[in-house]
Design a protein around this motif. Structure first.
Motif, PDB file in Angstrom:
ATOM      1  N   CYS A 128     -22.861  24.610  65.277  1.00 47.99           N
ATOM      2  CA  CYS A 128     -22.865  24.142  66.682  1.00 47.99           C
ATOM      3  C   CYS A 128     -21.891  25.082  67.352  1.00 47.99           C
ATOM      4  CB  CYS A 128     -22.190  22.697  66.607  1.00 47.99           C
ATOM      5  SG  CYS A 128     -23.316  21.282  66.274  1.00 47.99           S
ATOM      6  N   TYR A 167     -27.277  20.205  60.746  1.00 53.85           N
ATOM      7  CA  TYR A 167     -26.737  21.466  59.980  1.00 53.85           C
ATOM      8  C   TYR A 167     -26.249  20.531  58.535  1.00 53.85           C
ATOM      9  CZ  TYR A 167     -23.967  25.037  57.663  1.00 53.85           C
ATOM     10  OH  TYR A 167     -23.512  26.051  57.106  1.00 53.85           O
ATOM     11  N   CYS A 177     -23.781  17.740  59.747  1.00 52.32           N
ATOM     12  CA  CYS A 177     -23.549  17.540  61.043  1.00 52.32           C
ATOM     13  C   CYS A 177     -24.433  16.666  61.718  1.00 52.32           C
ATOM     14  CB  CYS A 177     -23.856  19.114  61.975  1.00 52.32           C
ATOM     15  SG  CYS A 177     -23.782  19.096  63.654  1.00 52.32           S
ATOM     16  N   CYS A 196     -18.897  22.242  62.181  1.00 54.56           N
ATOM     17  CA  CYS A 196     -20.442  22.616  62.161  1.00 54.56           C
ATOM     18  C   CYS A 196     -20.260  24.404  62.656  1.00 54.56           C
ATOM     19  CB  CYS A 196     -21.258  21.893  62.864  1.00 54.56           C
ATOM     20  SG  CYS A 196     -22.987  22.540  62.758  1.00 54.56           S
ATOM     21  N   CYS A 239     -26.646  18.472  65.146  1.00 57.81           N
ATOM     22  CA  CYS A 239     -27.671  19.314  64.969  1.00 57.81           C
ATOM     23  C   CYS A 239     -28.242  19.331  63.480  1.00 57.81           C
ATOM     24  CB  CYS A 239     -27.159  20.949  65.276  1.00 57.81           C
ATOM     25  SG  CYS A 239     -26.244  21.481  63.761  1.00 57.81           S
ATOM     26  N   SER A 266     -18.312  20.313  66.544  1.00 64.27           N
ATOM     27  CA  SER A 266     -18.799  19.030  66.086  1.00 64.27           C
ATOM     28  C   SER A 266     -18.118  18.665  64.761  1.00 64.27           C
ATOM     29  CB  SER A 266     -20.188  19.046  65.869  1.00 64.27           C
ATOM     30  OG  SER A 266     -21.021  19.448  67.033  1.00 64.27           O
TER      31      SER A 266
HETATM   32 ZN   LIG Z   1     -24.143  21.106  64.008  1.00 60.89          ZN
END
Ligand SMILES: [Zn+2]
Length: 149
Positions: free
Chosen positions: A110, A133, A128, A107, A131, A117
């Motif tokens: 991150c 994403y 992700c 990610c 977070c 991640s």
């Molecule tokens: Zn992330």
């Protein structure tokens, strides 16, 4: 901030003062010289203490920066890649992938927080779990609803 050079000069001056004081025969002058030397020693002691505190703070900062640099090195084996739909992911370089370390993407969001991640690769997007994403890979086909005739 106490300068080391100034502290060294201060120590030298006090040593000179002590050297000249040993030749003084007048008790009052000797007492004054000893008192002067004591005062200077106390001042130097507090300066040394301040210096020690400052060194400790700097040492901690260097230690933290070294740890951060070491941690950030993990990201060197990834390169930014654009998906077909314009999303971005950081993908492990071919030269760093192996049987025990298969190719994967991490990610980019991150990574900005210093977190590594691994993205879950779905049919339509990279996701992700940390977070949330998302980087789209392909369009989700429209849902076809068939009504009975
Ligand atoms: Zn992330």
């Amino acid at each position: 901030m106490v300068e080391v050079g100034a502290l060294v000069s201060s120590i030298k001056a006090t040593v000179e003062l002590a050297k000249s004081a040993k030749d003084v025969n007048d008790q009052a002058k000797l007492n004054a010289a000893v008192s002067d030397i004591m005062e200077k020693l106390v001042a130097m002691q507090s300066e040394l203490f301040a210096k020690q505190q400052e060194n400790h703070t700097l040492f901690e900062e260097v230690k933290q920066l070294k740890e951060k640099i070491e941690k950030d090195k993990r990201f060197d084996q990834y390169q930014l890649e654009k998906t077909a739909l314009g999303g971005y992911v950081l993908t492990l370089c071919d030269s760093n992938s192996s049987e025990n370390h298969p190719k994967h993407s991490i990610c980019p969001s991150c990574r900005e927080d210093g977190r590594l991640s691994i993205l879950e690769e779905g049919t339509y997007s990279f996701n992700c779990q940390v977070c949330k994403y998302t980087a789209k890979i392909r369009q989700v086909p429209p849902i076809r609803v068939s009504y009975p005739r």
